[in-house]
Scaffold this motif. Structure first.
Motif, mmCIF file in Angstrom:
data_model
loop_
_atom_site.group_PDB
_atom_site.id
_atom_site.type_symbol
_atom_site.label_atom_id
_atom_site.label_comp_id
_atom_site.label_asym_id
_atom_site.label_seq_id
_atom_site.Cartn_x
_atom_site.Cartn_y
_atom_site.Cartn_z
ATOM 1 N N GLY A 20 0.812 -1.217 0.000
ATOM 2 C CA GLY A 20 0.000 0.000 0.000
ATOM 3 C C GLY A 20 0.841 1.261 0.000
ATOM 4 N N TRP A 21 1.605 1.447 1.067
ATOM 5 C CA TRP A 21 2.379 2.680 1.241
ATOM 6 C C TRP A 21 3.671 2.669 0.439
ATOM 7 C CZ3 TRP A 21 -0.618 6.207 2.919
ATOM 8 C CH2 TRP A 21 -1.653 5.883 3.806
ATOM 9 N N GLY A 22 4.222 1.503 0.210
ATOM 10 C CA GLY A 22 5.455 1.434 -0.565
ATOM 11 C C GLY A 22 5.199 1.382 -2.051
ATOM 12 N N PHE A 23 4.489 0.379 -2.513
ATOM 13 C CA PHE A 23 4.296 0.183 -3.955
ATOM 14 C C PHE A 23 3.258 1.133 -4.548
ATOM 15 C CE2 PHE A 23 2.209 -1.880 -7.561
ATOM 16 C CZ PHE A 23 3.297 -2.045 -8.396
ATOM 17 N N ASN A 26 4.067 4.852 -4.302
ATOM 18 C CA ASN A 26 5.193 5.178 -5.181
ATOM 19 C C ASN A 26 4.785 5.236 -6.648
ATOM 20 O OD1 ASN A 26 7.775 5.868 -4.127
ATOM 21 N ND2 ASN A 26 7.809 3.874 -3.124
ATOM 22 N N VAL A 27 3.906 4.351 -7.078
ATOM 23 C CA VAL A 27 3.420 4.396 -8.457
ATOM 24 C C VAL A 27 2.698 5.728 -8.708
ATOM 25 C CG1 VAL A 27 1.759 3.393 -10.081
ATOM 26 C CG2 VAL A 27 3.305 1.905 -8.806
ATOM 27 N N ALA A 28 1.862 6.132 -7.767
ATOM 28 C CA ALA A 28 1.150 7.406 -7.905
ATOM 29 C C ALA A 28 2.130 8.586 -7.918
ATOM 30 C CB ALA A 28 0.132 7.573 -6.780
ATOM 31 N N LYS A 30 5.284 8.572 -8.806
ATOM 32 C CA LYS A 30 6.038 8.553 -10.067
ATOM 33 C C LYS A 30 5.191 9.140 -11.197
ATOM 34 C CE LYS A 30 9.562 5.966 -8.629
ATOM 35 N NZ LYS A 30 10.767 6.438 -8.163
ATOM 36 N N GLY A 31 3.894 8.860 -11.195
ATOM 37 C CA GLY A 31 3.005 9.433 -12.203
ATOM 38 C C GLY A 31 2.966 10.944 -12.126
ATOM 39 N N VAL A 32 2.894 11.482 -10.922
ATOM 40 C CA VAL A 32 2.890 12.931 -10.741
ATOM 41 C C VAL A 32 4.223 13.519 -11.201
ATOM 42 C CG1 VAL A 32 2.795 14.795 -9.034
ATOM 43 C CG2 VAL A 32 1.188 12.883 -8.891
ATOM 44 N N SER A 33 5.328 12.837 -10.891
ATOM 45 C CA SER A 33 6.627 13.363 -11.310
ATOM 46 C C SER A 33 6.754 13.358 -12.829
ATOM 47 C CB SER A 33 7.778 12.598 -10.663
ATOM 48 O OG SER A 33 7.839 11.275 -11.132
ATOM 49 N N LEU A 34 6.215 12.346 -13.499
ATOM 50 C CA LEU A 34 6.235 12.333 -14.963
ATOM 51 C C LEU A 34 5.405 13.477 -15.539
ATOM 52 C CD1 LEU A 34 5.978 8.510 -15.722
ATOM 53 C CD2 LEU A 34 7.963 10.001 -16.039
#
Length: 104
Positions: A20-23, A26-28, A30-34
């Motif tokens: 939940g908090w790690g995976f 982090n996916v969310a 990374k999406g914002v950073s992209l």
């Protein structure tokens, strides 16, 4: 602050902390950073926002890595899960250092 403190201390459980908090988080992130990266060339403000966001992501990575490690230390089930969680934390830390310094 109670939830953040429980996560930090490793009290939220290994599966919830890792997946939940790690995976998922982090996916969310990374999406914002992209998204910010794609907008950075359009306006100067987005470049500063991206830089601030990258600092936030590093802080979050340290936070969640410590939380996963502590949660793995508390895990009482099959001993392979905490070993694998710690391995992923170590590999993620190595990958982060390499990407920060342009190695690889």
């Amino acid at each position: 602050m109670g939830l953040i403190a429980r996560i930090w201390r490793g009290e939220e459980g290994l599966a919830r902390t890792f997946w939940g908090w790690g995976f998922a988080v982090n996916v969310a992130l990374k999406g914002v950073s992209l998204l910010l990266l794609s907008m950075a060339g359009q306006r100067a403000g987005f470049a500063m926002a991206l830089l601030a966001y990258l600092v936030f992501m590093i802080v979050y990575q340290v936070f969640i890595s410590v939380a996963i490690w502590r949660s793995a230390n508390r895990y009482e089930g099959y001993k392979g899960w905490p070993f694998m969680a710690k391995a992923v934390v170590l590999l993620g830390a190595i990958q982060t250092v390499f990407s920060l310094f342009g190695v690889g």
